[in-house]
Design a protein around this motif. Structure first.
Motif, PDB file in Angstrom:
ATOM      1  N   ILE A 152      53.564  -1.583 -39.459  1.00  0.00           N
ATOM      2  CA  ILE A 152      53.455  -2.942 -40.006  1.00  0.00           C
ATOM      3  C   ILE A 152      54.814  -3.645 -39.943  1.00  0.00           C
ATOM      4  N   VAL A 153      55.864  -2.929 -40.331  1.00  0.00           N
ATOM      5  CA  VAL A 153      57.221  -3.489 -40.232  1.00  0.00           C
ATOM      6  C   VAL A 153      57.550  -3.786 -38.767  1.00  0.00           C
ATOM      7  N   SER A 154      57.157  -2.895 -37.880  1.00  0.00           N
ATOM      8  CA  SER A 154      57.401  -3.062 -36.456  1.00  0.00           C
ATOM      9  C   SER A 154      56.730  -4.313 -35.898  1.00  0.00           C
ATOM     10  N   TYR A 155      55.492  -4.565 -36.329  1.00  0.00           N
ATOM     11  CA  TYR A 155      54.798  -5.755 -35.829  1.00  0.00           C
ATOM     12  C   TYR A 155      55.574  -7.022 -36.186  1.00  0.00           C
ATOM     13  N   VAL A 156      55.961  -7.120 -37.432  1.00  0.00           N
ATOM     14  CA  VAL A 156      56.672  -8.322 -37.878  1.00  0.00           C
ATOM     15  C   VAL A 156      57.983  -8.481 -37.104  1.00  0.00           C
ATOM     16  N   LEU A 157      58.765  -7.412 -36.999  1.00  0.00           N
ATOM     17  CA  LEU A 157      60.059  -7.509 -36.318  1.00  0.00           C
ATOM     18  C   LEU A 157      59.914  -7.742 -34.819  1.00  0.00           C
ATOM     19  N   ASN A 158      58.967  -7.055 -34.178  1.00  0.00           N
ATOM     20  CA  ASN A 158      58.774  -7.258 -32.740  1.00  0.00           C
ATOM     21  C   ASN A 158      58.239  -8.654 -32.441  1.00  0.00           C
ATOM     22  N   ARG A 159      57.293  -9.126 -33.236  1.00  0.00           N
ATOM     23  CA  ARG A 159      56.712 -10.461 -33.020  1.00  0.00           C
ATOM     24  C   ARG A 159      57.767 -11.550 -33.210  1.00  0.00           C
ATOM     25  N   GLU A 160      58.564 -11.427 -34.234  1.00  0.00           N
ATOM     26  CA  GLU A 160      59.500 -12.487 -34.569  1.00  0.00           C
ATOM     27  C   GLU A 160      60.871 -12.354 -33.909  1.00  0.00           C
ATOM     28  N   HIS A 167      45.668 -13.608 -34.043  1.00  0.00           N
ATOM     29  CA  HIS A 167      44.756 -12.539 -34.460  1.00  0.00           C
ATOM     30  C   HIS A 167      44.430 -11.595 -33.308  1.00  0.00           C
ATOM     31  N   HIS A 168      44.323 -12.129 -32.100  1.00  0.00           N
ATOM     32  CA  HIS A 168      44.073 -11.291 -30.917  1.00  0.00           C
ATOM     33  C   HIS A 168      45.291 -10.421 -30.620  1.00  0.00           C
ATOM     34  N   GLU A 169      46.456 -11.037 -30.691  1.00  0.00           N
ATOM     35  CA  GLU A 169      47.712 -10.329 -30.471  1.00  0.00           C
ATOM     36  C   GLU A 169      47.892  -9.210 -31.502  1.00  0.00           C
ATOM     37  N   GLY A 219      52.954  -0.550 -23.573  1.00  0.00           N
ATOM     38  CA  GLY A 219      51.732  -1.218 -24.011  1.00  0.00           C
ATOM     39  C   GLY A 219      51.974  -2.606 -24.566  1.00  0.00           C
ATOM     40  N   PHE A 220      53.051  -2.797 -25.333  1.00  0.00           N
ATOM     41  CA  PHE A 220      53.348  -4.103 -25.903  1.00  0.00           C
ATOM     42  C   PHE A 220      53.632  -5.116 -24.798  1.00  0.00           C
ATOM     43  N   ARG A 221      54.458  -4.727 -23.834  1.00  0.00           N
ATOM     44  CA  ARG A 221      54.792  -5.653 -22.739  1.00  0.00           C
ATOM     45  C   ARG A 221      53.591  -5.914 -21.846  1.00  0.00           C
ATOM     46  N   ARG A 222      52.769  -4.908 -21.665  1.00  0.00           N
ATOM     47  CA  ARG A 222      51.631  -5.032 -20.749  1.00  0.00           C
ATOM     48  C   ARG A 222      50.475  -5.820 -21.360  1.00  0.00           C
ATOM     49  N   TRP A 223      50.123  -5.526 -22.626  1.00  0.00           N
ATOM     50  CA  TRP A 223      48.912  -6.102 -23.197  1.00  0.00           C
ATOM     51  C   TRP A 223      49.127  -6.996 -24.415  1.00  0.00           C
ATOM     52  N   VAL A 224      50.063  -6.669 -25.275  1.00  0.00           N
ATOM     53  CA  VAL A 224      50.201  -7.419 -26.522  1.00  0.00           C
ATOM     54  C   VAL A 224      50.991  -8.707 -26.319  1.00  0.00           C
ATOM     55  N   PHE A 225      52.155  -8.612 -25.689  1.00  0.00           N
ATOM     56  CA  PHE A 225      53.014  -9.773 -25.451  1.00  0.00           C
ATOM     57  C   PHE A 225      53.225  -9.926 -23.941  1.00  0.00           C
TER      58      PHE A 225
END
Length: 181
Positions: A68-76, A88-90, A151-157
């Motif tokens: 959860i901490v990772s999502y916030v820091l990686n997203r922002e 929500h999809h991301e 996975g993050f670079r390929r599908w999430v962001f």
């Protein structure tokens, strides 16, 4: 001025172009270091108090909190210049990739504890704790981190934004922002 801009002059000149070229990976590494501390802090807090008989459950909970901490820091921060999806999809993709990474992270700990029997009474407390840390926080973390970055670079962001405007660059075989069509 960003933190990176302030620190860059203190880096050896030969290393600067590499750090600038791979700034996303460097940021991802800093986020990983932060979540490593969160993960291990929560894990040992749970493992040494309320979940003494369930170290893998404690590790799973700790990884979930760190995720959860990772999502916030990686997203922002790490992948701030990427996106192209609705939040929500991301987030759903992020937590799906992270769920697979949790399983990948737990496999070495499960093998250490339940296949190799590196737990009390088969070994001493010191050996058990060193094996747990090595399997769960070193080997498992490195495997999961490599999977997450990919996975993050390929599908999430997947989309990078051009520095000139806020339009996403198209996704091709190479998803780096340096490649323009």
């Amino acid at each position: 001025m960003t933190v990176g801009d302030a620190l860059l002059p203190h880096v050896p000149p030969a290393l600067r172009p590499v750090l600038v070229r791979h700034k996303e990976l460097v940021k991802f590494g800093f986020v990983g270091g932060t979540t490593f501390l969160v993960d291990n802090g929560v894990w040992y807090l749970l493992k040494l108090t309320i979940l003494t008989e369930k170290p893998t459950t404690a590790k799973g909970i700790a990884i979930l909190v760190a995720t959860i901490v990772s999502y916030v820091l990686n997203r922002e921060w790490s992948f701030r210049t990427r996106g192209g999806r609705e939040r929500h999809h991301e987030a759903a993709l992020f937590f799906l990739i992270s769920g697979v990474a949790i399983v990948i992270n737990l496999i070495p700990l499960l093998i250490s504890r339940y296949v190799l029997d590196l737990e009390i009474p088969h070994v001493s407390l010191l050996v058990q704790e060193v094996a747990d840390f090595t399997a769960g926080s070193v080997i498992g973390l490195l495997l999961a981190m490599a999977f997450r970055f990919w996975g993050f670079r390929r599908w999430v962001f997947p989309h990078g934004y051009s520095p000139d405007d806020a339009t996403p660059l198209p996704v091709t075989g190479d998803t780096t922002a340096e490649h323009r069509p």
